[in-house]
Each structure stands twice: as C-alpha cells, then as structure tokens.
Motif scaffolding. Structure first.
Motif, PDB file in Angstrom:
ATOM      1  N   ALA A 180      -9.712  19.226  38.837  1.00  0.00           N
ATOM      2  CA  ALA A 180     -10.226  19.738  37.655  1.00  0.00           C
ATOM      3  C   ALA A 180     -10.218  18.602  36.672  1.00  0.00           C
ATOM      4  O   ALA A 180      -9.445  17.765  36.600  1.00  0.00           O
ATOM      5  CB  ALA A 180      -9.380  20.911  37.284  1.00  0.00           C
ATOM      6  N   GLY A 181     -11.345  18.607  35.776  1.00  0.00           N
ATOM      7  CA  GLY A 181     -11.345  17.561  35.044  1.00  0.00           C
ATOM      8  C   GLY A 181     -12.194  16.257  35.135  1.00  0.00           C
ATOM      9  O   GLY A 181     -12.076  15.358  34.278  1.00  0.00           O
ATOM     10  N   THR A 182     -12.737  16.175  36.168  1.00  0.00           N
ATOM     11  CA  THR A 182     -13.217  14.868  36.879  1.00  0.00           C
ATOM     12  C   THR A 182     -14.643  14.847  36.462  1.00  0.00           C
ATOM     13  O   THR A 182     -15.227  13.855  36.744  1.00  0.00           O
ATOM     14  CB  THR A 182     -13.034  14.523  38.181  1.00  0.00           C
ATOM     15  N   GLY A 183     -15.160  15.887  35.633  1.00  0.00           N
ATOM     16  CA  GLY A 183     -16.655  15.856  35.283  1.00  0.00           C
ATOM     17  C   GLY A 183     -17.736  16.082  36.549  1.00  0.00           C
ATOM     18  O   GLY A 183     -18.743  15.767  36.271  1.00  0.00           O
ATOM     19  N   LYS A 184     -17.161  16.545  37.575  1.00  0.00           N
ATOM     20  CA  LYS A 184     -18.029  16.953  38.809  1.00  0.00           C
ATOM     21  C   LYS A 184     -19.168  17.649  38.304  1.00  0.00           C
ATOM     22  O   LYS A 184     -20.298  17.396  38.626  1.00  0.00           O
ATOM     23  CB  LYS A 184     -17.397  17.770  39.920  1.00  0.00           C
ATOM     24  N   THR A 185     -18.955  18.896  37.583  1.00  0.00           N
ATOM     25  CA  THR A 185     -20.244  19.596  37.271  1.00  0.00           C
ATOM     26  C   THR A 185     -20.884  19.446  36.152  1.00  0.00           C
ATOM     27  O   THR A 185     -22.049  19.239  36.171  1.00  0.00           O
ATOM     28  CB  THR A 185     -19.547  21.425  36.940  1.00  0.00           C
ATOM     29  N   TYR A 186     -20.203  18.776  34.969  1.00  0.00           N
ATOM     30  CA  TYR A 186     -20.939  18.312  33.842  1.00  0.00           C
ATOM     31  C   TYR A 186     -21.886  17.123  34.033  1.00  0.00           C
ATOM     32  O   TYR A 186     -22.997  17.282  33.543  1.00  0.00           O
ATOM     33  CB  TYR A 186     -19.859  18.046  32.590  1.00  0.00           C
ATOM     34  N   ILE A 228     -27.139  11.627  52.521  1.00  0.00           N
ATOM     35  CA  ILE A 228     -25.883  12.466  52.195  1.00  0.00           C
ATOM     36  C   ILE A 228     -24.757  11.588  51.794  1.00  0.00           C
ATOM     37  O   ILE A 228     -24.476  10.757  52.768  1.00  0.00           O
ATOM     38  CB  ILE A 228     -25.799  13.684  53.293  1.00  0.00           C
ATOM     39  N   ALA A 229     -24.406  11.959  50.615  1.00  0.00           N
ATOM     40  CA  ALA A 229     -23.081  11.105  50.119  1.00  0.00           C
ATOM     41  C   ALA A 229     -22.108  11.962  49.931  1.00  0.00           C
ATOM     42  O   ALA A 229     -22.392  13.085  49.264  1.00  0.00           O
ATOM     43  CB  ALA A 229     -23.641  10.303  48.796  1.00  0.00           C
ATOM     44  N   ILE A 230     -20.851  11.617  50.319  1.00  0.00           N
ATOM     45  CA  ILE A 230     -19.868  12.429  49.989  1.00  0.00           C
ATOM     46  C   ILE A 230     -18.852  11.608  48.935  1.00  0.00           C
ATOM     47  O   ILE A 230     -18.283  10.506  49.360  1.00  0.00           O
ATOM     48  CB  ILE A 230     -18.928  12.564  51.219  1.00  0.00           C
ATOM     49  N   CYS A 231     -18.470  11.905  47.628  1.00  0.00           N
ATOM     50  CA  CYS A 231     -17.996  11.222  46.596  1.00  0.00           C
ATOM     51  C   CYS A 231     -16.503  12.018  46.400  1.00  0.00           C
ATOM     52  O   CYS A 231     -16.503  13.083  46.148  1.00  0.00           O
ATOM     53  CB  CYS A 231     -18.653  11.115  45.566  1.00  0.00           C
ATOM     54  N   GLN A 232     -15.318  11.204  46.605  1.00  0.00           N
ATOM     55  CA  GLN A 232     -14.005  11.830  46.408  1.00  0.00           C
ATOM     56  C   GLN A 232     -13.671  11.142  45.089  1.00  0.00           C
ATOM     57  O   GLN A 232     -13.340  10.063  44.771  1.00  0.00           O
ATOM     58  CB  GLN A 232     -13.055  11.396  47.489  1.00  0.00           C
ATOM     59  N   LEU A 233     -13.454  12.008  44.025  1.00  0.00           N
ATOM     60  CA  LEU A 233     -12.972  11.777  42.801  1.00  0.00           C
ATOM     61  C   LEU A 233     -11.369  12.072  42.679  1.00  0.00           C
ATOM     62  O   LEU A 233     -10.930  12.902  43.550  1.00  0.00           O
ATOM     63  CB  LEU A 233     -13.674  12.430  41.800  1.00  0.00           C
ATOM     64  N   THR A 234     -10.588  11.197  42.003  1.00  0.00           N
ATOM     65  CA  THR A 234      -9.137  11.590  42.080  1.00  0.00           C
ATOM     66  C   THR A 234      -8.757  11.806  40.832  1.00  0.00           C
ATOM     67  O   THR A 234      -9.519  11.810  39.913  1.00  0.00           O
ATOM     68  CB  THR A 234      -8.464  10.173  42.686  1.00  0.00           C
ATOM     69  N   GLY A 235      -7.518  11.722  40.558  1.00  0.00           N
ATOM     70  CA  GLY A 235      -6.839  12.008  39.278  1.00  0.00           C
ATOM     71  C   GLY A 235      -7.068  11.084  38.264  1.00  0.00           C
ATOM     72  O   GLY A 235      -6.645  11.204  37.117  1.00  0.00           O
ATOM     73  N   ALA A 236      -7.194   9.857  38.783  1.00  0.00           N
ATOM     74  CA  ALA A 236      -7.749   8.478  37.791  1.00  0.00           C
ATOM     75  C   ALA A 236      -9.136   9.020  37.149  1.00  0.00           C
ATOM     76  O   ALA A 236      -9.210   8.299  35.952  1.00  0.00           O
ATOM     77  CB  ALA A 236      -7.671   7.387  38.850  1.00  0.00           C
ATOM     78  N   ASP A 237      -9.707   9.768  37.674  1.00  0.00           N
ATOM     79  CA  ASP A 237     -11.052  10.013  36.856  1.00  0.00           C
ATOM     80  C   ASP A 237     -11.097  11.231  36.225  1.00  0.00           C
ATOM     81  O   ASP A 237     -12.178  11.656  35.419  1.00  0.00           O
ATOM     82  CB  ASP A 237     -12.169  10.316  38.152  1.00  0.00           C
ATOM     83  N   VAL A 238      -9.901  11.818  35.950  1.00  0.00           N
ATOM     84  CA  VAL A 238      -9.834  12.956  34.984  1.00  0.00           C
ATOM     85  C   VAL A 238     -10.131  12.611  33.513  1.00  0.00           C
ATOM     86  O   VAL A 238      -9.432  11.376  32.982  1.00  0.00           O
ATOM     87  CB  VAL A 238      -8.441  13.661  34.952  1.00  0.00           C
TER      88      VAL A 238
END
Length: 337
Positions: free
Chosen positions: A135-141, A288-298
């Motif tokens: 949560a908070g990594t801006g995925k949806t936004y 097709i790209a798979i992007c892994q966001l982490t806590g550092a991206d919050v």
C-alpha cells in the motif's frame, strides 16, 4: 570531527533543498548526525567523516533535482538519504522524470522513486503491465494518471476501471440501491483518482458519454475491449478463472495495467489468488512487464513505510501456517409431515 565546504551556484536552490523553516535540513541533520550551515554562499557540513561524506552526497543530489525544477519535500529527502546510504547516489539524476499527467488543479504527476519510474516506463512500453507492491506505492494512482494521459492524447477512446467486489475481511451484507450504488463502495479508490485527474464535472461528462466506465470485474465477461486503457485494481482478490477471463478480453489498440498487493489477499483460504498465478504464467512473455514495487517506493506518511517493514520482518520470523478447515457437517432432512 571534520568540516566540509560545498560551493553553491544559486542560493534559491539551497532554499528549496532546505525547505520551509529548514524542515528538510533538520531531517538530514537528524538522520546523519551532522550539522549543516549556509554562510557566504557556501554550505558547511560538520560531523564524523563518514556522515559528512553521506550528507555531502545527499545535499548535492538534492541540489541537482532542485536545479531541474523538482519540488523537494520531506519524502524526497528521506528517499535520497536511503539511496545514498545504499551507495546508489548516481541514480539520483534519474528521479527528475517527465510529467505523466496534469491534475484538474494543475498539479503535475511524476514518479517519485526509481521503482515508480520503472513502473511508469513499463506502462508506456508494454501492452500489459503488472504492478505489484504494498500500500502507498502509487500503483493505482500512477496507472490512472497514465490512462488519463493516453485518453487526452487520443491514443485510446475509453478508460475502463474495474476491480473484484471482495470485502476486506468484513461482510457488509446486501447494499441498497441500483447497480451503481451497490458497486460504488468497492470502486471508490478509482473514483478518487479520476476526480483528482479530471475534476468531478469533466469526469461526469465523460462517464455519460461512455468514454469512462467503472464496473465490477464480473461485468467484463463476454466483452472484447478495443482501443481502451483498462485498469484492474486489487487484482490479488481475483480467482485464477477471473484473471484468465480478464486477460482474454484485450482487443486491438488497448493497454492494460493490473495492480495488486499479494500480502493483502481477502479471498477464502481455499482459493488461489489469480494475481499470484498470473505472475508465474506471464513471466517472460514479450510485451508483458511485471514490476515489483517495495516499501522503499511508499509515498504516503513515513510511518506507512515503517509499518510495512515491521510486518515484513514479523512475517519472516512467524510464517503463517495453513488453516485446517473442518469438514462440513451433514444434517439429516426431517421427514415431511
């Protein structure tokens, strides 16, 4: 204790980096244990040799971003300090990204971390992008911002936002009203992002024209979606069958972004998340790209990042055991009178 002096070309950049009432400067001093002063158009850093070196790299990186017109806030400062501590100060320049979209209030939307930048680039370069992270990594936004930008540039004719109608650990029962009223609570995060980008009036106009569609995932079956920007949010709550159904809706000229957090699955214990399966099945496929966001991206409150890190540490020490389900009881039918 040593003192390091940095030459400054433009003092307005220093003011931007230090922040209102030197609030950004206080973060640097607190995190690194140094003292920073600006005198005679120079920045003086005092402290232990290693701490001074890190502070110099961090301030230099922040000055570079300020010179490129980036707005410096507390979140930027903490992220730069993290990059510097990990020896990644050479990547700071990459944070001065292009504007993805302008909101209805004139605010530019830009990626704020390297993970977000990679995510936005993946959306631009691929037909299907999976954004997985906490949560908070801006995925949806950021996905909605990319959709609005593509729509404004007439690259697509429609924006379609969807998500599975799964409750987060609660049972709300039957909701009153028509279909739109029933699905609104589940789709509220998507509405919020669209209102930000377009404004309520413009959103309503496009909704009435059919340029924007917000619907539960169940209503995607049997459709072919051409020339559309489609976002599937909260995809961790899809079943394997739902995910396959959704992926096969894609038509010509369309772009798809699938977002989710595999640590927040609200499905029953005996159901496999369609997002987890898709991450394995689609890995390595072109376009097709798979992007892994982490806590550092919050990019929410700093406490969110600390909460996520604390849960990660706890989960590693206390792995959850599978829940053993009791077999259903069989009841005898009462004889008819």
């Amino acid at each position: 204790m040593i003192e390091k002096t940095m030459e400054v070309e433009r003092m307005e950049h220093v003011i931007s980096v230090f922040g209102s009432f030197d609030q950004n400067l206080r973060i640097i001093e607190s995190e690194l244990g140094v003292k920073v002063l600006d005198r005679d158009d120079k920045i003086h850093i005092c402290g232990e040799a290693e701490d001074v070196m890190l502070a110099e790299k961090a301030i230099s990186g922040l000055l570079t971003l300020a010179a490129k017109g980036e707005n410096i806030d507390a979140q930027n400062v903490r992220y730069i300090l993290k990059l510097v501590s990990e020896g990644k100060e050479t990547k700071i320049n990459e944070l001065a990204g292009d504007v993805i979209c302008i909101t209805a209030k004139g605010k530019p939307i830009k990626p704020k971390t390297l993970g977000q930048k990679n995510y936005c680039e993946a959306i631009a370069e691929n037909t299907i992008t999976l954004g997985i992270g906490p949560a908070g990594t801006g995925k949806t936004y950021l996905a909605v911002a990319a959709a609005v930008a593509a729509f404004r540039a007439e690259e697509v004719n429609r924006i379609i936002l969807t998500r599975p109608a799964v409750e987060a650990g609660e049972r709300l029962g039957f909701l009153p009203g028509d279909l739109q009223s029933k699905v609104d609570p589940y789709l509220r995060p998507l509405y919020d992002a669209l209102f930000d980008m377009l404004g309520a009036d413009t959103y309503q106009k496009y909704l009435e024209r059919g340029n924007i569609e917000v619907a539960p995932l169940a209503y995607m079956r049997g459709r072919t979606l051409d020339d559309s920007f489609i976002i599937l949010d909260e995809a961790q709550n899809t079943s394997r069958e739902q995910m396959k159904m959704f992926l096969t809706r894609i038509g010509f000229g369309s772009k798809v972004v699938i977002t989710g957090d595999v640590t927040q699955i609200d499905l029953p214990e005996d159901k496999v998340s369609g997002l987890k399966v898709a991450m394995k099945v689609l890995d390595g496929i072109d376009d097709i790209a798979i992007c892994q966001l982490t806590g550092a991206d919050v990019v929410r409150h700093q406490l969110v990042q600390k909460i996520i890190e604390a849960y990660e540490v706890y989960d590693k020490k206390h792995p959850t055991e599978p829940v053993k389900r009791q077999p259903a009881k069989k009841y005898k039918r009462a004889p008819l009178a």
